[in-house]
Design a protein around this motif. Structure first.
Motif, PDB file in Angstrom:
ATOM      1  N   LEU A 182       0.857  -1.184   0.000  1.00 18.63           N
ATOM      2  CA  LEU A 182       0.000   0.000   0.000  1.00 18.63           C
ATOM      3  C   LEU A 182       0.889   1.229   0.000  1.00 18.63           C
ATOM      4  CD1 LEU A 182      -2.586  -0.908   2.824  1.00 18.63           C
ATOM      5  CD2 LEU A 182      -2.900  -1.173   0.355  1.00 18.63           C
ATOM      6  N   LYS A 183       0.426   2.264  -0.687  1.00 22.59           N
ATOM      7  CA  LYS A 183       1.120   3.556  -0.636  1.00 22.59           C
ATOM      8  C   LYS A 183       0.171   4.534   0.039  1.00 22.59           C
ATOM      9  CE  LYS A 183       5.027   3.023  -3.022  1.00 22.59           C
ATOM     10  NZ  LYS A 183       6.335   3.253  -2.353  1.00 22.59           N
ATOM     11  N   GLN A 184       0.639   5.119   1.117  1.00 22.82           N
ATOM     12  CA  GLN A 184      -0.176   6.105   1.828  1.00 22.82           C
ATOM     13  C   GLN A 184       0.622   7.403   1.782  1.00 22.82           C
ATOM     14  OE1 GLN A 184      -0.157   5.890   6.108  1.00 22.82           O
ATOM     15  NE2 GLN A 184      -2.385   6.014   6.228  1.00 22.82           N
ATOM     16  N   ASP A 190       3.991  -2.554   3.592  1.00 21.38           N
ATOM     17  CA  ASP A 190       3.996  -3.898   3.013  1.00 21.38           C
ATOM     18  C   ASP A 190       3.256  -4.852   3.938  1.00 21.38           C
ATOM     19  OD1 ASP A 190       5.409  -3.274   0.732  1.00 21.38           O
ATOM     20  OD2 ASP A 190       7.359  -3.581   1.705  1.00 21.38           O
ATOM     21  N   ILE A 191       2.286  -5.539   3.369  1.00 22.91           N
ATOM     22  CA  ILE A 191       1.554  -6.553   4.126  1.00 22.91           C
ATOM     23  C   ILE A 191       2.042  -7.886   3.589  1.00 22.91           C
ATOM     24  CG2 ILE A 191      -0.733  -7.416   4.747  1.00 22.91           C
ATOM     25  CD1 ILE A 191      -1.640  -4.463   3.890  1.00 22.91           C
ATOM     26  N   LEU A 192       2.704  -8.652   4.441  1.00 21.76           N
ATOM     27  CA  LEU A 192       3.452  -9.827   3.971  1.00 21.76           C
ATOM     28  C   LEU A 192       2.974 -11.106   4.637  1.00 21.76           C
ATOM     29  CD1 LEU A 192       7.053  -8.302   4.352  1.00 21.76           C
ATOM     30  CD2 LEU A 192       5.669  -8.398   2.256  1.00 21.76           C
ATOM     31  N   PHE A 206       4.805  -4.505   7.505  1.00 21.67           N
ATOM     32  CA  PHE A 206       6.186  -4.031   7.576  1.00 21.67           C
ATOM     33  C   PHE A 206       6.276  -2.647   6.945  1.00 21.67           C
ATOM     34  CE2 PHE A 206      10.647  -4.204   5.772  1.00 21.67           C
ATOM     35  CZ  PHE A 206      11.268  -3.975   6.995  1.00 21.67           C
ATOM     36  N   LEU A 207       6.840  -1.727   7.700  1.00 22.95           N
ATOM     37  CA  LEU A 207       7.049  -0.372   7.189  1.00 22.95           C
ATOM     38  C   LEU A 207       8.546  -0.255   6.899  1.00 22.95           C
ATOM     39  CD1 LEU A 207       4.877   1.500   9.875  1.00 22.95           C
ATOM     40  CD2 LEU A 207       4.167   0.615   7.654  1.00 22.95           C
ATOM     41  N   PRO A 208       8.953  -0.435   5.621  1.00 22.29           N
ATOM     42  CA  PRO A 208      10.385  -0.543   5.324  1.00 22.29           C
ATOM     43  C   PRO A 208      11.168   0.728   5.641  1.00 22.29           C
ATOM     44  CG  PRO A 208       9.072  -0.559   3.298  1.00 22.29           C
ATOM     45  CD  PRO A 208       8.109  -0.626   4.438  1.00 22.29           C
TER      46      PRO A 208
END
Ligand SMILES: [Zn+2]
Length: 341
Positions: A182-184, A190-192, A206-208
């Motif tokens: 998702l881009k916010q 990232d949903i993994l 996960f928020l890279p």
């Protein structure tokens, strides 16, 4: 009444609501808000709508943006029952879950729910009787920690049962197989799915850029939560993939925020030991009873539970017993299918 969570800000627009209920036999999960310019994302709902309404009230103190996505890290009751609160408040909200939820929630999930509802009153009765008698479930003298835990369990089960005639189970509307990005605004989320572990549907968020991993029940502190719908033979490998993301901050499904890999490493050692010992037992052709006797997790029970009678009980009932049963099922699919377990 003060809500049972502390709010910790982890970054710009990122808040973790860390539950303050003591570790015990019933659960309420941590929740996370990821707030952007246009909308908010919430990770997990709660064991009842009552608790979820408290969480939503907290969100409304932080933003007037609508919730666009609720991410359910897996389909266990404590993470989904409150979903309806978001749907009622935000008609356009989407629920993100792993694809296998569509099969597992209406089947295994429904059966578990029926059990929890049927046995709930009796369980409260036993907890109350234990407190009254000053004894724990094994007939030992009740410790203060057990008493505090049982009292919290009674509140959680009561809140759950109070709504049980009008449960409204919401299936995911956005499905994840392995990854959804998702881009916010500028933020990447990232949903993994890293593999099966606590359930067959464990998602992490996960928020890279921020190096934050929201792990659901892949990580639970102070005692891991393996549980009866787990995959102990794959759990260790899944946790190793999680470690490979090199997050600086972990928000577990239950327990405090972690800022290094120490606890994750202990969980990996535990899961890899369960796998090694169960596989060795299967190689020797052991029956389920024999496997229960030969898989020895005493060293890990001591490491996770220390001297605590309560945590030792949790370890035996939420790690040792279900892990061996689930590992045996994984290693003997025909025994599991024939219902001989
Ligand atoms: Zn949970």
């Amino acid at each position: 009444m003060k809500a049972n969570f502390n709010v910790e800000k982890l970054g710009n627009g990122i808040y973790a609501l860390i539950r303050t209920e003591p570790a015990s036999l019933w659960f309420n999960p941590n929740n996370i808000f990821i707030i952007g310019d246009k909308y908010a994302i919430v990770v997990d709902s709660n064991i009842s709508s009552e608790y979820t309404r408290e969480v939503l009230a907290e969100l409304k103190k932080l933003t007037d943006k609508p919730v666009k996505y609720v991410i359910n890290t897996h389909w266990h009751e404590d993470h989904i029952i409150g979903n309806r609160v978001y749907r009622d408040a935000f008609p356009g909200v989407q629920f993100i879950g792993h694809r296998s939820t569509l099969t597992d929630l209406p089947t295994i999930g429904a059966a578990n729910r029926e059990g929890s509802v049927q046995n709930g009153r009796g369980f409260i009765g036993r907890l109350e009787a234990n407190i009254e008698k000053g004894e724990d479930f094994e007939g030992k003298k009740l410790t203060e920690e057990e008493k505090i835990g049982y009292t919290s369990d009674i509140a959680l089960v009561s809140s759950y049962l109070a709504e049980s005639t009008k449960f409204d189970i919401i299936l995911p509307t956005v499905l994840v197989d392995d990854k959804l990005e998702l881009k916010q605004g500028k933020r990447t989320i990232d949903i993994l799915f890293l593999g099966r572990a606590h359930t067959g549907a464990d998602l992490i968020v996960f928020l890279p850029n921020e190096e934050i991993a929201i792990t659901g029940d892949l990580i639970v502190h102070p005692v891991p939560l393996v549980g009866s719908t787990s995959y102990p033979l794959e759990y260790g490998a899944t946790l190793e993939k999680l470690r490979g993301l090199k997050a600086k901050i972990y928000v577990p499904g239950h327990g405090p925020i972690m800022r290094d890999d120490t606890y994750l490493n202990s969980m990996i050692a535990l899961m890899n030991s369960i796998k090694r010992q169960a596989e060795a037992s299967a190689k020797r052709g052991e029956t389920f009873e024999q496997m229960r006797g030969s898989v020895n997790l005493e060293e890990f029970r001591r490491a996770f539970a220390g001297e605590s009678q309560h945590r030792s009980f949790i370890f035996r009932n939420y790690v040792t017993l279900p892990a061996v049963a689930a590992a045996y099922r994984q290693l003997n699919p025909s025994a599991a299918a024939s219902g001989s377990l």
